[in-house]
Scaffold this active site. Structure first.
Site, short mmCIF file in Angstrom:
data_model
loop_
_atom_site.label_atom_id
_atom_site.label_comp_id
_atom_site.label_asym_id
_atom_site.label_seq_id
_atom_site.Cartn_x
_atom_site.Cartn_y
_atom_site.Cartn_z
N TYR A 1 -6.83 -49.62 0.62
CA TYR A 1 -6.73 -50.92 1.61
C TYR A 1 -6.54 -52.03 0.86
O TYR A 1 -5.70 -52.84 2.17
CB TYR A 1 -7.79 -50.30 2.33
CG TYR A 1 -8.55 -50.69 3.50
CD1 TYR A 1 -7.87 -50.53 4.58
CD2 TYR A 1 -8.79 -51.66 3.71
CE1 TYR A 1 -7.30 -51.28 5.73
CE2 TYR A 1 -9.05 -52.68 4.90
CZ TYR A 1 -7.94 -52.62 6.00
OH TYR A 1 -8.27 -53.10 7.21
N ASN B 1 -14.69 -57.94 9.80
CA ASN B 1 -15.02 -57.10 10.58
C ASN B 1 -14.96 -57.49 12.48
O ASN B 1 -15.92 -57.76 12.52
CB ASN B 1 -16.88 -57.00 9.90
CG ASN B 1 -16.55 -56.69 9.07
OD1 ASN B 1 -16.22 -55.81 8.38
ND2 ASN B 1 -18.06 -57.43 8.11
N CYS C 1 -11.22 -57.81 2.76
CA CYS C 1 -10.96 -56.78 1.77
C CYS C 1 -9.73 -57.06 1.26
O CYS C 1 -9.26 -56.07 -0.26
CB CYS C 1 -10.92 -54.86 2.28
SG CYS C 1 -12.36 -54.49 3.15
N ALA D 1 -19.49 -50.41 10.73
CA ALA D 1 -21.32 -50.40 10.69
C ALA D 1 -21.50 -51.02 12.30
O ALA D 1 -22.64 -50.00 12.54
CB ALA D 1 -21.93 -51.55 9.85
N ARG E 1 -20.69 -60.38 1.94
CA ARG E 1 -19.80 -60.97 1.83
C ARG E 1 -19.06 -62.24 3.65
O ARG E 1 -20.17 -61.76 4.99
CB ARG E 1 -18.18 -59.79 2.69
CG ARG E 1 -16.80 -60.46 3.10
CD ARG E 1 -16.20 -59.14 3.49
NE ARG E 1 -15.62 -58.65 2.31
CZ ARG E 1 -15.03 -58.14 2.55
NH1 ARG E 1 -14.96 -56.57 3.65
NH2 ARG E 1 -14.28 -57.22 1.29
#
Ligand code: NAD
Length: 330
Positions: free
Chosen positions: A151, A180, A122, A195, A287
């Site tokens: 964030y 992730n 991020c 997700a 991404r």
């Protein structure tokens, strides 16, 4: 039992997903481990030699947490999936800044030698992530900075603080940018889930109830890469032991759309699903991680296939869902 030759490590955020797995991993490597969090791990017993419930936004608690410690793995953060981080900006920036500023300074005061900081993909600028077919992100792409609001900004500033502590005080800091991370014993309901876990839950509910329509935020064409917890742990350990002091990506470089992710999980579950696209936060359009430097620095990259990682995760989440619904599965 601790011996004087045993390295003493602190894992902050040890009640959370990655922190809890990391405590187990480090115990298996022979370390003496103190875990700290504001909560106990939700899904299994603590493996740490000591576990203290402490709010690390408070300076006195950070001093207590880092006492007698050789190495710190700083994983504590107020965080969650896109739904959570896009709607709690003040809370996230406030809490995470306090946690990290205080933990790092307390580590320095207490003579900690090595400090591992968990940053995030991020931090990468939104202007480099506007297409689904995105160019994988290299570490130097973080600048000129335009990270994800709150964030991502906090993560980027703390990367800088870790770098300055190394330069100014000789505290050996290591900085990882996770892409992730998913796996068993991660949050799968309640609003903070990400997700992969949310989709595993929805598909498990679909399978167990027979209603095969699932809802998904956005058109599902946004792209991401996903890395299983087992590879994440190996990468953390290798980076901590390395002499590489700059931010390093840790993730998979296999990019999939969220629609593809859902269909892989449905195949694992053994059902056909219909996806109903509904409005909701989607984050950046595309991404992916560029792993060139990861391979150069660590001589290694994530090994487990997405399918195998999801199979392990889905099996665990299906059990949780079945238990909640009061259904027994074989
Ligand atoms: P998590 O939410 O499961 O774990 C974070 C833990 O920090 C939680 O158990 C929480 O209770 C604890 N915590 C929050 N506030 C605290 C406080 N004031 N004092 C003490 N503990 C506190 O998240 P995770 O997925 O295990 O992430 C670990 C780290 O990795 C975080 O810093 C996160 O930002 C970073 N990260 C994770 C991912 C990912 O995909 N999981 C991606 C990028 C970065």
């Amino acid at each position: 039992m601790s011996t004087s030759s045993q390295t003493k490590v602190l894992v902050t955020g040890a009640g959370g997903f990655i922190g809890h797995h990391l405590v187990t991993f480090l115990k298996q490597k022979g370390y003496w481990v103190r875990g700290v969090d504001i909560k106990y791990p939700e899904f299994s017993e603590v493996d740490a030699d000591e576990f203290e419930l402490l709010d690390l936004r408070r300076w006195d608690n950070c001093l207590q947490a880092t006492r007698g410690i050789d190495e710190v793995y700083g994983l504590a953060a107020d965080m969650g999936g896109m739904g959570f981080i896009s709607s709690h900006h003040s809370q996230i920036l406030h809490n995470n800044s306090l946690i990290n500023i205080h933990t790092l300074e307390a580590a320095r005061i207490n003579g900690v030698k090595r400090y591992f900081y968990t940053s995030s993909a991020c931090v990468y600028p939104e202007y480099r992530q506007t297409e689904t077919n995105v160019v994988p992100l290299k570490e130097e792409d973080a600048y000129p900075a335009q990270p994800q609001d709150a964030y991502g900004w906090e993560k980027l500033v703390m990367e800088r603080l870790c770098t300055h502590y190394r330069e100014d005080y000789g505290l050996q800091t290591r900085i990882v940018r996770f892409h992730n991370i998913f796996g068993e014993q991660g949050t799968w309901e309640g609003g903070r889930e990400k997700a992969p876990a949310a989709l595993c839950r929805k598909i498990a509910v679909a399978k167990l109830t027979g209603n095969h329509e699932i809802e998904m935020w956005g058109d599902g064409e946004q792209t991401r890469s996903f890395c299983h917890i087992s590879d994440c742990l190996e990468g953390i350990y290798r980076l901590m032991r390395s002499d590489y002091p700059f931010p390093l990506n840790l993730g998979s470089d296999r990019m999939v759309t969220i629609n593809e992710l859902a269909h892989i999980i449905a195949r694992i579950a053994g059902i056909e699903i219909t996806i109903k696209h509904v409005p909701g936060p989607m984050g950046v359009r595309g991404r992916n991680s560029d792993n060139t430097r990861l391979r150069e620095v660590l001589g290694w990259e994530p090994q487990l296939s997405l399918e195998e990682g999801l199979a392990r995760t889905y099996a665990w989440i299906e059990q949780q869902v079945a238990h909640k619904l009061g259904i027994s599965v074989s």
